[in-house]
Design a protein around this motif. Sequence first.
Motif, PDB file in Angstrom:
ATOM      1  N   ALA A 132       0.832  -1.205   0.000  1.00  0.00           N
ATOM      2  CA  ALA A 132       0.000   0.000   0.000  1.00  0.00           C
ATOM      3  C   ALA A 132       0.869   1.257   0.000  1.00  0.00           C
ATOM      4  O   ALA A 132       0.595   2.225  -0.726  1.00  0.00           O
ATOM      5  CB  ALA A 132      -0.937  -0.003   1.207  1.00  0.00           C
ATOM      6  N   ALA A 161       2.521   1.617  -3.451  1.00  0.00           N
ATOM      7  CA  ALA A 161       1.575   2.125  -4.438  1.00  0.00           C
ATOM      8  C   ALA A 161       1.432   3.645  -4.328  1.00  0.00           C
ATOM      9  O   ALA A 161       1.371   4.350  -5.343  1.00  0.00           O
ATOM     10  CB  ALA A 161       0.218   1.451  -4.269  1.00  0.00           C
ATOM     11  N   LEU A 184      -3.810  -2.551  -6.850  1.00  0.00           N
ATOM     12  CA  LEU A 184      -3.066  -1.330  -6.512  1.00  0.00           C
ATOM     13  C   LEU A 184      -2.343  -0.737  -7.716  1.00  0.00           C
ATOM     14  O   LEU A 184      -1.713   0.316  -7.616  1.00  0.00           O
ATOM     15  CB  LEU A 184      -2.045  -1.634  -5.408  1.00  0.00           C
ATOM     16  CG  LEU A 184      -2.613  -1.963  -4.024  1.00  0.00           C
ATOM     17  CD1 LEU A 184      -1.513  -2.509  -3.112  1.00  0.00           C
ATOM     18  CD2 LEU A 184      -3.249  -0.732  -3.388  1.00  0.00           C
TER      19      LEU A 184
END
Length: 275
Positions: A110, A113, A144
């Motif tokens: 995350a 990304a 993502l």
Amino acid sequence: MWIETVRKKRMSLFDRVYDHIERRLVESDRCKYLLPVSTLTRDAFMSVYDGYGKTVEICYPGVELQAFQYGQRTDFRKAVREKYGFTASDKIVLFVSMNFEIKGLDYLMAGLAAAKRKPAGMSLKLLVVGKGNIRKFERMANDLKIAEDIKFAGIVEEGIEQIYRGCDLFAMLSRFDTFGLTVLEAMAASLPVLISRQVGAKDIVVQGRNGFVVDREDKEAVCSCLLTLADDTNLEAMGREAFQTASKHSWEQASHQVKQIYYSVKSFVSEKTPG
């Protein structure tokens, strides 16, 4: 705590027996010392066995420094890039684990990304070494939009030191890690590290000097640290600091500390035992 909170499973019969044995050992009058591998481990342990009156001394694990320093780093960098399809200008983030979920690969992805959406993060790539549900994380990478930026190497049985040396930085955003020996291995390979506050090795990380400690759920903080580490000047300076940190934690130094504790216990017993 490990089974129910971290792994989010029910206690098996084996777990209950193990827990019973541990408690008997720790609460025994014969148990004089507790040697946790980090302050995180100490605090977790003390929350269960509060006030049991033992002598507590933190004993960090060691690392075989020579194994991570042999050979030319330029050769390893070239080999890793050729094998996994990275370019010479890519900044490779290394993740090593036999449990992707517990070690926080989802949080790292995350953050990556978010970094990839910024110009400074375009060179960042992720190399995942170890065992886990690869298909699950490949789907996550697709969602993502970073599937092209991640390579899954699988289990590496030989030459893991060369992979460390061929990468640029190390990241592990664990849900809980008593210490995290891979952090020390990365430092021995002159890699700055990015870890979560739930990793015991945070004890040896100096913020902004040899790495960063972040809240794993804070995607923007993870992103910011990755971008900082993507800078060549920061990578070089922090890599040097990381190695200096690792050099203070050889197995010889770790064993010497434990040996001194054993000597003190032996002296204490000798004084209490007639003859």
